[in-house]
Scaffold this active site. Structure first.
Site, PDB file in Angstrom:
ATOM      1  N   ILE A 120       0.820  -1.215   0.000  1.00 35.82           N
ATOM      2  CA  ILE A 120       0.000   0.000   0.000  1.00 35.82           C
ATOM      3  C   ILE A 120       0.857   1.270   0.000  1.00 35.82           C
ATOM      4  CG2 ILE A 120      -0.270   0.363   2.502  1.00 35.82           C
ATOM      5  CD1 ILE A 120      -3.317   0.632   1.912  1.00 35.82           C
ATOM      6  N   ASN A 123      11.231  -8.998   6.981  1.00 35.48           N
ATOM      7  CA  ASN A 123      11.552  -8.483   8.306  1.00 35.48           C
ATOM      8  C   ASN A 123      10.962  -9.414   9.357  1.00 35.48           C
ATOM      9  OD1 ASN A 123      12.783  -6.098   7.279  1.00 35.48           O
ATOM     10  ND2 ASN A 123      10.763  -5.202   6.949  1.00 35.48           N
ATOM     11  N   VAL A 132       3.871  -5.899  10.620  1.00 34.77           N
ATOM     12  CA  VAL A 132       2.650  -6.711  10.510  1.00 34.77           C
ATOM     13  C   VAL A 132       2.982  -8.153  10.908  1.00 34.77           C
ATOM     14  CG1 VAL A 132       0.815  -7.525   8.985  1.00 34.77           C
ATOM     15  CG2 VAL A 132       1.780  -5.227   8.647  1.00 34.77           C
ATOM     16  N   HIS A 164       5.457 -12.039   5.759  1.00 34.59           N
ATOM     17  CA  HIS A 164       5.365 -11.464   4.415  1.00 34.59           C
ATOM     18  C   HIS A 164       6.763 -11.308   3.853  1.00 34.59           C
ATOM     19  CE1 HIS A 164       5.214  -8.329   7.488  1.00 34.59           C
ATOM     20  NE2 HIS A 164       5.892  -7.544   6.669  1.00 34.59           N
ATOM     21  N   HIS A 184       8.793  -9.210   1.086  1.00 34.98           N
ATOM     22  CA  HIS A 184       8.766  -8.051   0.198  1.00 34.98           C
ATOM     23  C   HIS A 184       9.531  -8.397  -1.080  1.00 34.98           C
ATOM     24  CE1 HIS A 184       7.739  -5.008   3.442  1.00 34.98           C
ATOM     25  NE2 HIS A 184       8.263  -5.944   4.200  1.00 34.98           N
TER      26      HIS A 184
HETATM   27  P1  5GP Z   1       7.001  -4.873   7.589  1.00 38.04           P
HETATM   28  O1  5GP Z   1       7.646  -3.645   8.179  1.00 38.04           O
HETATM   29  O2  5GP Z   1       6.094  -5.555   8.585  1.00 38.04           O
HETATM   30  O3  5GP Z   1       8.013  -5.786   6.987  1.00 38.04           O
HETATM   31  O4  5GP Z   1       6.139  -4.357   6.385  1.00 38.04           O
HETATM   32  C1  5GP Z   1       4.759  -4.232   6.389  1.00 38.04           C
HETATM   33  C2  5GP Z   1       4.353  -3.734   5.026  1.00 38.04           C
HETATM   34  O5  5GP Z   1       2.956  -3.855   4.910  1.00 38.04           O
HETATM   35  C3  5GP Z   1       4.697  -2.252   4.775  1.00 38.04           C
HETATM   36  O6  5GP Z   1       5.515  -2.172   3.601  1.00 38.04           O
HETATM   37  C4  5GP Z   1       3.335  -1.595   4.593  1.00 38.04           C
HETATM   38  O7  5GP Z   1       3.343  -0.552   3.637  1.00 38.04           O
HETATM   39  C5  5GP Z   1       2.451  -2.758   4.175  1.00 38.04           C
HETATM   40  N1  5GP Z   1       1.056  -2.600   4.549  1.00 38.04           N
HETATM   41  C6  5GP Z   1       0.555  -2.256   5.769  1.00 38.04           C
HETATM   42  N2  5GP Z   1      -0.769  -2.236   5.767  1.00 38.04           N
HETATM   43  C7  5GP Z   1      -1.148  -2.591   4.504  1.00 38.04           C
HETATM   44  C8  5GP Z   1      -2.421  -2.752   3.886  1.00 38.04           C
HETATM   45  O8  5GP Z   1      -3.488  -2.571   4.485  1.00 38.04           O
HETATM   46  N3  5GP Z   1      -2.426  -3.150   2.582  1.00 38.04           N
HETATM   47  C9  5GP Z   1      -1.262  -3.371   1.890  1.00 38.04           C
HETATM   48  N4  5GP Z   1      -1.387  -3.749   0.609  1.00 38.04           N
HETATM   49  N5  5GP Z   1      -0.058  -3.230   2.441  1.00 38.04           N
HETATM   50  C10 5GP Z   1       0.000  -2.836   3.731  1.00 38.04           C
END
Ligand code: 5GP
Length: 119
Positions: free
Chosen positions: A35, A92, A101, A105, A107
Site C-alpha cells: 500500500i 523483516n 505486521v 510477508h 517483500h
Molecule cells: P514490515 O515492516 O512488517 O516488513 O512491512 C509491512 C508492510 O505492509 C509495509 O511495507 C506496509 O506498507 C504494508 N502494509 C501495511 N498495511 C497494509 C495494507 O493494508 N495493505 C497493503 N497492501 N499493504 C500494507
C-alpha cells in the site's frame, strides 16, 4: 514468539475484509501490491496459513506451503518482468528486524536500481 493474532491486517486481507491489488494467488499463497510502495515494484507475498514470521513458518509449515511460497515469489518476479533486471527479496522478522505486521510477508522490490541493502 507471540501467538498469531487473527486481527492483523494481512489476516483481514486474506479473509476479504480489506481489499488488496492482487498480483498472484494459489492454494497456499497470496501476493499483492504494498500500500506504500518503497520502489517502483513493491509486492508482498504471504502464506495463507497463520504464520507470524519466517521463523514460525520454517518451524511449522508443510513442505507444500514452503515450496508454494518460494514459487509465488518467482511468479511475482515473472509478472513484474524482473527476472533479467534483478530484484530484492526481504522479510523483516520481529522487533529488531523491523516487522510491523505479524503475519509472515516477503517483500519483492524492483523496477529500479535498489542501492545499498540497508538504508
Ligand atoms: P514490515 O515492516 O512488517 O516488513 O512491512 C509491512 C508492510 O505492509 C509495509 O511495507 C506496509 O506498507 C504494508 N502494509 C501495511 N498495511 C497494509 C495494507 O493494508 N495493505 C497493503 N497492501 N499493504 C500494507
Amino acid at each position: 514468539m507471540s501467538a498469531y493474532d487473527d486481527n492483523n491486517i494481512f489476516a483481514k486481507i486474506l479473509r476479504g475484509e480489506i481489499p488488496c491489488t492482487k498480483v498472484f494467488e494459489d492454494d497456499h499463497t497470496l501476493a499483492f501490491e504494498d500500500i506504500e510502495p518503497q520502489a517502483r515494484v513493491h509486492v508482498l507475498v504471504i502464506p495463507k496459513g497463520s504464520y507470524v514470521s519466517m521463523t514460525d513458518f520454517v518451524e511449522q509449515a508443510s513442505d507444500a506451503e514452503m515450496a508454494a511460497l518460494n514459487r509465488a515469489v518467482l511468479k511475482v518476479v515473472e509478472a513484474k518482468d524482473l527476472k533479467e533486471r534483478g530484484y530484492r527479496v526481504l522479510s523483516n522478522v520481529g522487533e529488531e528486524g523491523g516487522q510491523l505486521v505479524p503475519h509472515l510477508h516477503i517483500h519483492v522490490f524492483g523496477g529500479q536500481p535498489l542501492g545499498p541493502m540497508l538504508g
